[in-house]
Write a protein that holds these residues in place. Sequence first.
Motif, mmCIF file in Angstrom:
data_model
loop_
_atom_site.group_PDB
_atom_site.id
_atom_site.type_symbol
_atom_site.label_atom_id
_atom_site.label_comp_id
_atom_site.label_asym_id
_atom_site.label_seq_id
_atom_site.Cartn_x
_atom_site.Cartn_y
_atom_site.Cartn_z
ATOM 1 N N ASP A 143 0.807 -1.221 0.000
ATOM 2 C CA ASP A 143 0.000 0.000 0.000
ATOM 3 C C ASP A 143 0.844 1.277 0.000
ATOM 4 O O ASP A 143 0.318 2.375 0.004
ATOM 5 C CB ASP A 143 -0.985 0.019 1.171
ATOM 6 C CG ASP A 143 -0.325 -0.077 2.532
ATOM 7 O OD1 ASP A 143 0.853 -0.469 2.610
ATOM 8 O OD2 ASP A 143 -1.001 0.219 3.528
ATOM 9 N N ILE A 144 2.170 1.137 -0.045
ATOM 10 C CA ILE A 144 3.074 2.286 -0.066
ATOM 11 C C ILE A 144 3.448 2.588 -1.514
ATOM 12 O O ILE A 144 3.814 1.689 -2.271
ATOM 13 C CB ILE A 144 4.351 2.001 0.753
ATOM 14 C CG1 ILE A 144 4.000 1.712 2.220
ATOM 15 C CG2 ILE A 144 5.351 3.139 0.641
ATOM 16 C CD1 ILE A 144 3.305 2.842 2.930
ATOM 17 N N GLU A 145 3.359 3.877 -1.880
ATOM 18 C CA GLU A 145 3.744 4.267 -3.239
ATOM 19 C C GLU A 145 4.531 5.567 -3.208
ATOM 20 O O GLU A 145 4.521 6.283 -2.209
ATOM 21 C CB GLU A 145 2.510 4.408 -4.138
ATOM 22 C CG GLU A 145 1.544 5.506 -3.719
ATOM 23 C CD GLU A 145 0.313 5.592 -4.622
ATOM 24 O OE1 GLU A 145 0.094 4.689 -5.447
ATOM 25 O OE2 GLU A 145 -0.423 6.570 -4.482
ATOM 26 N N GLY A 146 5.204 5.837 -4.326
ATOM 27 C CA GLY A 146 6.015 7.037 -4.465
ATOM 28 C C GLY A 146 7.487 6.723 -4.276
ATOM 29 O O GLY A 146 7.840 5.745 -3.623
ATOM 30 N N PRO A 147 8.359 7.551 -4.841
ATOM 31 C CA PRO A 147 9.801 7.354 -4.670
ATOM 32 C C PRO A 147 10.189 7.442 -3.193
ATOM 33 O O PRO A 147 9.751 8.339 -2.474
ATOM 34 C CB PRO A 147 10.421 8.496 -5.472
ATOM 35 C CG PRO A 147 9.359 8.914 -6.432
ATOM 36 C CD PRO A 147 8.054 8.657 -5.737
ATOM 37 N N ILE A 148 11.013 6.490 -2.750
ATOM 38 C CA ILE A 148 11.384 6.355 -1.344
ATOM 39 C C ILE A 148 12.855 6.708 -1.150
ATOM 40 O O ILE A 148 13.712 6.235 -1.894
ATOM 41 C CB ILE A 148 11.105 4.913 -0.856
ATOM 42 C CG1 ILE A 148 9.598 4.633 -0.884
ATOM 43 C CG2 ILE A 148 11.677 4.687 0.527
ATOM 44 C CD1 ILE A 148 9.233 3.186 -0.604
#
Length: 157
Positions: A143-148
């Motif tokens: 459920d985690i998205e986006g550049p980390i």
Amino acid sequence: MPPKLNVHSFPRPPLLEKTPRHLQIKWNNQLIADTKDAYWALETTHPPTYYLPPNSILLPLTRSSHKSFCEWKGAATYWNVTNPANGSEEVKNRIWSYERPTKGFESIKDYLSFYAGPWDCYVDGEKVEPQPGDFYGGWVTSDIEGPIKGGPGTWGW
């Protein structure tokens, strides 16, 4: 399926709050931590970092001499642990806590956070991936998205 959480919508300074998620940590298929009473810290460009209550840890820890400092939470204490499967493998500095957290983070006093390895960490039954790099301790779930932040080229974020 839970809604997606974009790491770029997380605040800075970080938000600390209770999470109802079920957290488990298994080492060689042996349960070493289990709780539904944890906190998570949500910070811009980072997946959640989870803090487990001391009574949820099912094996003894020994204090390490290693220290670090978080600009938001203060001085961190690190912990070592011996592999329960063989009794001879000691893992050092992969667990940390805050004995005197700064204002706003007092509720995680003595709570413990685990890097996602060498053990397997689970959130609501889903095995997590570690945050890229070996400095930050976030847990990445589907459920985690986006550049980390954490991998090569992200230190200046």
